[in-house]
Design an enzyme around this catalytic site. Structure first.
Site, PDB file in Angstrom:
ATOM      1  N   SER A   9     -10.509   8.430 -10.773  1.00  0.00           N
ATOM      2  CA  SER A   9     -11.094   7.432  -9.874  1.00  0.00           C
ATOM      3  C   SER A   9     -12.211   8.079  -9.068  1.00  0.00           C
ATOM      4  O   SER A   9     -11.997   9.141  -8.477  1.00  0.00           O
ATOM      5  CB  SER A   9     -10.033   6.880  -8.919  1.00  0.00           C
ATOM      6  OG  SER A   9      -8.994   6.248  -9.625  1.00  0.00           O
ATOM      7  N   ALA A 239      -4.589  17.554  -3.944  1.00  0.00           N
ATOM      8  CA  ALA A 239      -4.975  16.169  -3.690  1.00  0.00           C
ATOM      9  C   ALA A 239      -6.340  16.100  -3.038  1.00  0.00           C
ATOM     10  O   ALA A 239      -6.708  16.964  -2.253  1.00  0.00           O
ATOM     11  CB  ALA A 239      -3.941  15.479  -2.792  1.00  0.00           C
ATOM     12  N   LYS A 240      -7.076  15.029  -3.389  1.00  0.00           N
ATOM     13  CA  LYS A 240      -8.385  14.801  -2.782  1.00  0.00           C
ATOM     14  C   LYS A 240      -8.266  14.671  -1.273  1.00  0.00           C
ATOM     15  O   LYS A 240      -9.096  15.188  -0.529  1.00  0.00           O
ATOM     16  CB  LYS A 240      -9.010  13.528  -3.363  1.00  0.00           C
ATOM     17  CG  LYS A 240      -9.329  13.589  -4.843  1.00  0.00           C
ATOM     18  CD  LYS A 240      -9.817  12.232  -5.338  1.00  0.00           C
ATOM     19  CE  LYS A 240     -10.094  12.244  -6.822  1.00  0.00           C
ATOM     20  NZ  LYS A 240     -10.506  10.907  -7.320  1.00  0.00           N
ATOM     21  N   ARG A 241      -7.227  13.969  -0.823  1.00  0.00           N
ATOM     22  CA  ARG A 241      -7.112  13.693   0.610  1.00  0.00           C
ATOM     23  C   ARG A 241      -6.831  14.950   1.422  1.00  0.00           C
ATOM     24  O   ARG A 241      -6.999  14.955   2.641  1.00  0.00           O
ATOM     25  CB  ARG A 241      -6.012  12.651   0.858  1.00  0.00           C
ATOM     26  CG  ARG A 241      -4.606  13.103   0.513  1.00  0.00           C
ATOM     27  CD  ARG A 241      -3.594  12.014   0.796  1.00  0.00           C
ATOM     28  NE  ARG A 241      -2.235  12.407   0.484  1.00  0.00           N
ATOM     29  CZ  ARG A 241      -1.695  12.383  -0.718  1.00  0.00           C
ATOM     30  NH1 ARG A 241      -2.416  11.962  -1.743  1.00  0.00           N
ATOM     31  NH2 ARG A 241      -0.444  12.763  -0.915  1.00  0.00           N
TER      32      ARG A 241
END
Length: 277
Positions: A9, A239-241
């Site tokens: 995504s 994780a991206k976050r």
């Protein structure tokens, strides 16, 4: 012929966890004389950044991977709408106006994806003039399909148990995001002819819902391969976050992508990174 896919995504840069997942899918296809697909999952509303798709392609090429690219999710919205309309017409979806806070307060159990929706809106009149999500009535769906199984290459044959996730959302309140991951990914994999769904073990439980959707919509049933996750020093998945170091930054800094890919294949990970069980 085996067909695998990598489906990122564009809401943040790729990191080592994505590289590992893409390599697993790529190598399984190549080892068995099949195809490896790239699909951009770009329906995450305002969070989707079109420019990142080109960054992803550069990252995969830097790792030495080759792929066939298929249509992005933004070109498939009509198929999501049609599937949701079909399920709604069959009495399998119901509207829900509950907020996340309300669900967390009312939930009696916690499932793989968080608080399990307690069915607050099921069977009650809901004013669909206000924003509403549409949830799958899992109990009714299972009454129509009967018992289901699915197969994971790593874990073997599984008895489908979608009820453990509760009545999941298939159409989100946010009109900028036309379908949930569960509905979109299931339809896309069928449309793309994916025969082996490769993804991290954090999505293992989601497969119970996806198997149910395949039965309801008459879709082909692939095999799954849920691989271990790369973990940070605290044992959390990358994780991206959490701003895990990006592949793009490594690439621009002059790191050798082919060497990195070879190390990931061999289980040699950068300091502080490990492979989960």
């Amino acid at each position: 012929m085996i067909v695998t896919r990598f489906a990122p995504s564009p809401n943040g840069s790729l990191h080592l966890g994505h590289a590992f997942s893409a390599i697993v899918a790529h190598d399984l296809a190549r080892e068995r004389g099949g195809r490896f697909l790239l699909r951009i999952e770009d329906i995450d509303g305002a969070r989707s950044r079109p420019e990142l798709a080109e960054e992803f392609r550069a990252d995969l090429a830097w790792l030495g991977l080759e792929w066939d690219e298929v249509a992005p999710q933004s070109a498939r919205v009509a198929s999501y709408t049609a599937a949701a309309d079909r399920l709604r017409g069959e009495g399998l979806l119901y509207p829900c106006t509950c907020t996340r806070a309300e669900i967390a307060a009312a939930a009696k159990t916690v499932g793989p994806e968080g608080p399990v929706y307690p069915g607050t809106c099921k069977g009650r009149a809901v004013d669909t003039g206000e924003p509403a999500a549409w949830r799958l009535d899992v109990a009714e769906a299972l009454a129509r399909t009967g018992p289901l199984t699915w197969t994971d290459e790593c874990a073997g044959v599984q008895q489908a148990d979608p009820a453990r996730l509760g009545d999941v959302v298939l159409v989100r309140k946010d009109r900028e995001t036309p379908a949930s991951y569960h509905l979109a990914a299931t339809l896309d994999d069928a449309a793309d002819g994916v025969t082996l769904v490769t993804r991290g073990r954090d999505l293992f439980a989601a497969t119970h819902i996806h198997r149910l959707l395949q039965a309801l919509l008459g879709l082909p049933v692939p095999t799954w391969h849920h691989h271990p996750l790369l973990l940070d020093r605290e044992g959390r998945k990358l994780a991206k976050r959490r701003n895990s170091p990006s592949l793009a930054d490594r690439r621009r800094a002059g790191e050798d992508g082919l060497t990195l890919a070879a190390d990931l294949r061999a289980g040699r990970f950068p300091a502080g990174i490990s492979l989960g069980e």
